[in-house]
Design an enzyme around this catalytic site. Structure first.
Site, PDB file in Angstrom:
ATOM      1  N   CYS A 113       0.818  -1.219   0.000  1.00 51.77           N
ATOM      2  CA  CYS A 113       0.000   0.000   0.000  1.00 51.77           C
ATOM      3  C   CYS A 113       0.850   1.266   0.000  1.00 51.77           C
ATOM      4  CB  CYS A 113      -0.937  -0.003   1.208  1.00 51.77           C
ATOM      5  SG  CYS A 113      -2.043  -1.411   1.168  1.00 51.77           S
ATOM      6  N   HIS A 258      -3.736   6.897   1.447  1.00 52.76           N
ATOM      7  CA  HIS A 258      -4.013   5.606   0.808  1.00 52.76           C
ATOM      8  C   HIS A 258      -5.412   5.202   1.240  1.00 52.76           C
ATOM      9  CE1 HIS A 258      -4.243   1.436   0.033  1.00 52.76           C
ATOM     10  NE2 HIS A 258      -4.067   1.084   1.285  1.00 52.76           N
ATOM     11  N   ASN A 288     -10.114  -0.797  -1.525  1.00 59.62           N
ATOM     12  CA  ASN A 288      -8.682  -0.564  -1.333  1.00 59.62           C
ATOM     13  C   ASN A 288      -7.934  -1.168  -2.527  1.00 59.62           C
ATOM     14  OD1 ASN A 288      -5.974  -0.950  -0.582  1.00 59.62           O
ATOM     15  ND2 ASN A 288      -6.468  -1.294   1.568  1.00 59.62           N
TER      16      ASN A 288
HETATM   17  C1  LIG Z   1     -11.268  -5.638   9.099  1.00 55.47           C
HETATM   18  C2  LIG Z   1     -12.077  -4.791  10.057  1.00 55.47           C
HETATM   19  C3  LIG Z   1     -13.117  -3.987   9.267  1.00 55.47           C
HETATM   20  C4  LIG Z   1     -12.811  -5.764  10.998  1.00 55.47           C
HETATM   21  O1  LIG Z   1     -13.544  -5.014  11.934  1.00 55.47           O
HETATM   22  P1  LIG Z   1     -13.531  -5.441  13.467  1.00 55.47           P
HETATM   23  O2  LIG Z   1     -14.441  -4.530  14.180  1.00 55.47           O
HETATM   24  O3  LIG Z   1     -12.126  -5.523  13.909  1.00 55.47           O
HETATM   25  O4  LIG Z   1     -14.224  -6.812  13.358  1.00 55.47           O
HETATM   26  P2  LIG Z   1     -13.757  -8.198  13.998  1.00 55.47           P
HETATM   27  O5  LIG Z   1     -12.494  -8.648  13.320  1.00 55.47           O
HETATM   28  O6  LIG Z   1     -13.780  -8.064  15.477  1.00 55.47           O
HETATM   29  O7  LIG Z   1     -14.893  -9.115  13.513  1.00 55.47           O
HETATM   30  C5  LIG Z   1     -16.185  -8.918  13.992  1.00 55.47           C
HETATM   31  C6  LIG Z   1     -17.044 -10.006  13.421  1.00 55.47           C
HETATM   32  O8  LIG Z   1     -17.310  -9.724  12.057  1.00 55.47           O
HETATM   33  C7  LIG Z   1     -17.030 -10.873  11.290  1.00 55.47           C
HETATM   34  N1  LIG Z   1     -16.638 -10.477   9.935  1.00 55.47           N
HETATM   35  C8  LIG Z   1     -15.391 -10.310   9.437  1.00 55.47           C
HETATM   36  N2  LIG Z   1     -15.472  -9.955   8.145  1.00 55.47           N
HETATM   37  C9  LIG Z   1     -16.784  -9.897   7.836  1.00 55.47           C
HETATM   38  C10 LIG Z   1     -17.492  -9.593   6.669  1.00 55.47           C
HETATM   39  N3  LIG Z   1     -16.862  -9.244   5.518  1.00 55.47           N
HETATM   40  N4  LIG Z   1     -18.830  -9.608   6.703  1.00 55.47           N
HETATM   41  C11 LIG Z   1     -19.471  -9.934   7.816  1.00 55.47           C
HETATM   42  N5  LIG Z   1     -18.862 -10.238   8.973  1.00 55.47           N
HETATM   43  C12 LIG Z   1     -17.530 -10.221   8.973  1.00 55.47           C
HETATM   44  C13 LIG Z   1     -15.947 -11.594  12.043  1.00 55.47           C
HETATM   45  O9  LIG Z   1     -15.920 -12.944  11.689  1.00 55.47           O
HETATM   46  C14 LIG Z   1     -16.374 -11.377  13.476  1.00 55.47           C
HETATM   47  O10 LIG Z   1     -17.374 -12.295  13.769  1.00 55.47           O
HETATM   48  P3  LIG Z   1     -17.449 -12.942  15.255  1.00 55.47           P
HETATM   49  O11 LIG Z   1     -17.645 -11.778  16.194  1.00 55.47           O
HETATM   50  O12 LIG Z   1     -18.618 -13.843  15.152  1.00 55.47           O
HETATM   51  O13 LIG Z   1     -16.137 -13.639  15.450  1.00 55.47           O
HETATM   52  C15 LIG Z   1     -11.207  -3.840  10.926  1.00 55.47           C
HETATM   53  O14 LIG Z   1     -10.403  -4.590  11.796  1.00 55.47           O
HETATM   54  C16 LIG Z   1     -10.365  -2.931  10.098  1.00 55.47           C
HETATM   55  O15 LIG Z   1     -10.866  -1.980   9.525  1.00 55.47           O
HETATM   56  N6  LIG Z   1      -9.046  -3.198  10.032  1.00 55.47           N
HETATM   57  C17 LIG Z   1      -8.150  -2.503   9.141  1.00 55.47           C
HETATM   58  C18 LIG Z   1      -8.187  -3.210   7.804  1.00 55.47           C
HETATM   59  C19 LIG Z   1      -7.505  -2.445   6.707  1.00 55.47           C
HETATM   60  O16 LIG Z   1      -7.704  -1.272   6.540  1.00 55.47           O
HETATM   61  N7  LIG Z   1      -6.735  -3.163   5.913  1.00 55.47           N
HETATM   62  C20 LIG Z   1      -6.029  -2.597   4.814  1.00 55.47           C
HETATM   63  C21 LIG Z   1      -4.789  -1.931   5.274  1.00 55.47           C
HETATM   64  S1  LIG Z   1      -3.829  -1.377   3.972  1.00 55.47           S
END
Ligand SMILES: CC(C)(COP(=O)(O)OP(=O)(O)OC[C@H]1O[C@@H](n2cnc3c(N)ncnc32)[C@H](O)[C@@H]1OP(=O)(O)O)[C@@H](O)C(=O)NCCC(=O)NCCS
Length: 331
Positions: A113, A258, A288
């Site tokens: 990224c 980004h 992204n």
């Molecule tokens: C990925 C992200 C959105 C997940 O959000 P979060 O609040 O941390 O969510 P969690 O990982 O705690 O997951 C919550 C629940 O949603 C579920 N889940 C994950 N992806 C899912 C999706 N696409 N759709 C539905 N549910 C989903 C998980 O399995 C989890 O379920 P559970 O509670 O039954 O175990 C968040 O961590 C984030 O924004 N991270 C940064 C990612 C990023 O920007 N990456 C690129 C960087 S360059």
């Protein structure tokens, strides 16, 4: 020393729009979950007959057109991607052949990224020292073929999209304009928090049925760890650029982060106490697109009149590595 500027920029995204509702048909997810957590409404995916180099070529021709240059004016290619068409050679070499360029050098940059800003800093140095006059810098990604589209891979699959952006970095005659400062960082301690384990040279053979069946060919992301680091590193590296340039952050016309995730962008904006119109976002449309997200965003911001002659623009990135970077530009 010479000064480098962005002389032209162009972008290309595939025609195929994949909405959150389309993803609901492939995996257990919902439009509401994706919008709330990421701000993404849709993304583009390539069709079977379109590859990384095809998108890069289209974006490059648009950038050349805006710079009013011909392909033969280019002295060097820098190509940032984490999704090259082949393990080797680099996609920069494929692009050189496509554009019918002579035997100029082509360098592939592997900083995910942050790849576009790393590439921009490299181009800046080559221009500053006088080694090259016009460099083609590309960020292009085919993410859709490297994600697990089943429920198992949903945390990653809903975030990423395909697209390409290209910039012509040229020697500037105007001392007051161009790339003012760039800052590059990495922290390999977090390499496995956002990574693609296989195929790689750690295993022999690099790829096998067992490796495919184990699921390690799909990207792995520790979302919480990525989020936590991103919201700290983005503001840090943006402030580092302003400090190095001796400018105040409030002077910025546009910050182009980004496009990782709308929640990350919002958190960064609040930490820096910037107004909404000072921070660019198009993640809702494209998701992204990794190394392509910043050049696509610059290209659209220019089209929308949000970057004008004289605008002070700060680019910032964070991603796998972890890597993070910033660049301050006077247009
Ligand atoms: C990925 C992200 C959105 C997940 O959000 P979060 O609040 O941390 O969510 P969690 O990982 O705690 O997951 C919550 C629940 O949603 C579920 N889940 C994950 N992806 C899912 C999706 N696409 N759709 C539905 N549910 C989903 C998980 O399995 C989890 O379920 P559970 O509670 O039954 O175990 C968040 O961590 C984030 O924004 N991270 C940064 C990612 C990023 O920007 N990456 C690129 C960087 S360059």
């Amino acid at each position: 020393m010479f000064r480098a500027k962005i002389a032209g920029i162009g972008h290309y995204v595939p025609d195929q729009v994949i909405t959150n509702h389309d993803l609901e048909k492939m995996m257990e997810t919902s439009d509401e979950w994706i919008r709330e957590r990421t701000g993404i409404m849709e993304r583009r995916w390539v069709k079977e007959d379109e590859n990384n180099v095809d998108m890069a070529e289209k974006a490059s021709l648009r950038a050349l057109d805006q710079a009013k240059l011909k392909a033969e004016d280019i002295d060097f290619i820098i190509f940032a991607t984490l999704s090259p068409d082949y393990f080797f050679p680099g996609t920069g070499c494929l692009l050189q052949e496509r554009l019918k360029l002579p035997t100029i050098g082509a360098l592939d940059v592997r900083n995910q990224c942050s790849g576009f800003i790393y590439g921009l800093a490299i181009a800046d140095q080559f221009i500053k020292t006088g080694m090259y006059k016009n460099i083609l810098l590309v960020g292009s990604e085919v993410q859709s073929r490297g994600i697990d589209k089943s429920t198992k891979g949903r945390d990653v699959a809903v975030i990423f999209g395909d697209g390409a952006g290209a910039a012509i970095i040229s020697r500037s005659d105007d001392e007051t304009k161009g790339i003012l400062t760039s800052h590059l960082h990495a922290q390999g301690k977090y390499a496995k928090e956002l990574w693609g384990e296989d195929p790689g040279s750690v295993k022999e053979p690099r790829i096998s049925h067992e490796i495919v069946d184990s699921g390690s060919i799909w990207p792995h992301m520790n979302g919480k760890q990525v989020f936590k680091n991103a919201v700290t590193r983005f503001p840090q590296v943006i402030l580092e650029a302003f400090q190095a340039a001796g400018l105040d952050k409030n002077e910025v016309d546009l910050v182009i982060p980004h496009q990782a995730n709308q929640r990350i962008t919002d958190a960064v904006r609040m930490r820096l106490d910037l107004r909404e119109e000072q921070v660019y976002s198009n993640i809702a449309k494209y998701g992204n697109t990794t190394a392509a997200s910043i050049p696509i965003a610059i290209s659209e911001a220019i089209e929308e009149g949000r970057i004008k002659d004289g605008s002070l623009v700060c680019l910032a990135a964070f991603g796998s590595g972890f890597t993070w970077a910033s660049s301050l530009i006077r247009f």
